[in-house]
Scaffold this active site. Structure first.
Site, PDB file in Angstrom:
ATOM      1  CG  PHE A  40      -2.115  -0.853   1.082  1.00  0.00           C
ATOM      2  CD1 PHE A  40      -3.333  -0.319   0.720  1.00  0.00           C
ATOM      3  CD2 PHE A  40      -2.025  -2.212   1.304  1.00  0.00           C
ATOM      4  CE1 PHE A  40      -4.437  -1.124   0.566  1.00  0.00           C
ATOM      5  CE2 PHE A  40      -3.132  -3.035   1.153  1.00  0.00           C
ATOM      6  CZ  PHE A  40      -4.344  -2.483   0.794  1.00  0.00           C
ATOM      7  CG  ASP A 110      -3.294 -11.483   2.693  1.00  0.00           C
ATOM      8  OD1 ASP A 110      -3.259 -12.471   3.458  1.00  0.00           O
ATOM      9  OD2 ASP A 110      -2.324 -10.732   2.518  1.00  0.00           O
ATOM     10  CG  HIS A 125      -4.859  -4.092  10.715  1.00  0.00           C
ATOM     11  ND1 HIS A 125      -3.732  -3.714  10.030  1.00  0.00           N
ATOM     12  CD2 HIS A 125      -4.732  -3.537  11.951  1.00  0.00           C
ATOM     13  CE1 HIS A 125      -2.959  -2.957  10.808  1.00  0.00           C
ATOM     14  NE2 HIS A 125      -3.544  -2.856  11.980  1.00  0.00           N
ATOM     15  CB  CYS A 133     -24.806  -7.333   9.495  1.00  0.00           C
ATOM     16  SG  CYS A 133     -26.254  -6.276   9.736  1.00  0.00           S
ATOM     17  CB  CYS A 136     -27.746  -8.332  13.247  1.00  0.00           C
ATOM     18  SG  CYS A 136     -27.244  -9.196  11.741  1.00  0.00           S
ATOM     19  CB  CYS A 161     -31.267  -7.223  10.489  1.00  0.00           C
ATOM     20  SG  CYS A 161     -29.642  -6.465  10.258  1.00  0.00           S
ATOM     21  CB  SER A 200       8.061  -1.546   7.505  1.00  0.00           C
ATOM     22  OG  SER A 200       6.710  -1.151   7.549  1.00  0.00           O
ATOM     23  CG  ASP A 241      12.124 -12.851  -0.452  1.00  0.00           C
ATOM     24  OD1 ASP A 241      11.119 -13.090   0.251  1.00  0.00           O
ATOM     25  OD2 ASP A 241      12.086 -12.706  -1.676  1.00  0.00           O
ATOM     26  CB  VAL A 242       9.556 -13.331   4.569  1.00  0.00           C
ATOM     27  CG1 VAL A 242       9.823 -12.255   5.595  1.00  0.00           C
ATOM     28  CG2 VAL A 242       8.653 -12.823   3.457  1.00  0.00           C
TER      29      VAL A 242
HETATM   30 ZN    ZN Z   1     -27.872  -7.890   9.995  1.00  0.00          ZN
END
Ligand code: ZN
Length: 254
Positions: A40, A110, A125, A133, A136, A161, A200, A241-242
């Site tokens: 991002f 993701d 996150h 919703c 509800c 709802c 980071s 690199d992971v």
């Molecule tokens: Zn609902």
């Protein structure tokens, strides 16, 4: 301490994993970019083509139909190519399966850790794989709802709802799921080793978790392409690199 080579550092990391009773991993965008999900914040990242202001929580509340239109466009950008877990995700799932990982705290929305087979995932996150919703709080899979929105149901509404549906991710200006944050802090406090991989460490609250771990006496290890603000103080600092380091770590533990 800077290791002379990646092999040495992976060896140090493997020793730290074996010495620890409780290992907690912390992951961020760097893990997903290897799966083809664009970053991002970096130059040429998602925010060059989309306006972050369109994804504010206040914008969702004021104009849910417009929000959903922009959300569909964002989703297309993020998932241009069919994405799936990469070797880094799979290595973390392997670590957990081998009994080495107490929890996996992620900033990513993701769903790729789950897809790779990790069960002990704490999502700071939320998740883009579901919608919630706003009345509800019932949740459902996001893909069919995105399809309905693409077909003109704007904003998409709850089948129970009629409440407006919202992606189950944390929007800018929206508070974090407190349960997840509480669990993450608890696991990190109890950890002997915090392994920050592909993050980071600039965005709170993830940014403060390594400090919390260190305060509790834990070893902190960082695997990231670029330096982070805790790299200098990390016991293991791997600028790599992971998707290479994490599988190498799993192999070293075998
Ligand atoms: Zn609902």
């Amino acid at each position: 301490m800077a290791a002379d080579s990646i092999e040495d550092a992976v060896g140090d990391l493997a020793d730290a994993v074996l010495a620890a009773d409780s290992v907690v991993a912390l992951t961020g965008a760097g893990l997903s970019t290897a799966s083809g999900i664009p970053d991002f914040r970096s130059e040429g990242g998602v925010w060059d083509s989309h306006d972050p202001a369109d994804f504010q929580y206040a914008r969702f509340q004021a104009d849910p139909a417009g929000f959903w239109t922009d959300r569909l466009s964002l989703h297309e950008t993020l998932h241009e190519d069919a994405v799936g877990p990469n070797a880094g995700h799979r290595a973390l799932a392997d670590l957990e399966a081998a009994g080495h990982l107490e929890a996996l705290v992620t900033q990513n929305v993701d769903g790729l850790h789950r897809e790779a087979g990790s069960d002990r995932v704490i999502r700071l996150h939320g998740t883009g794989a579901e919608v919630e919703c706003t009345d509800c709080n019932r949740r459902q899979a996001a893909a069919p709802v995105r399809q309905r929105a693409a077909n003109g149901e704007l904003p998409p509404r709850c089948g129970h709802c009629e409440g407006v549906l919202k992606p189950a991710v944390v929007l800018f200006g929206e508070s974090l799921p407190q349960g997840a944050l509480h669990r993450a802090r608890e696991r990190v406090r109890e950890a002997d080793l915090l392994l920050a991989a592909g993050t980071s460490l600039t965005v709170e609250p993830a940014a403060s978790l390594p400090r919390l771990a260190a305060t509790g006496g834990a070893t902190v290890a960082v695997v990231n392409l670029e330096s982070t603000r805790i790299s200098e103080r990390a016991a293991v600092d791997l600028r790599a690199d992971v998707t290479e380091v994490l599988p190498a770590l799993v192999a070293a533990l075998d």
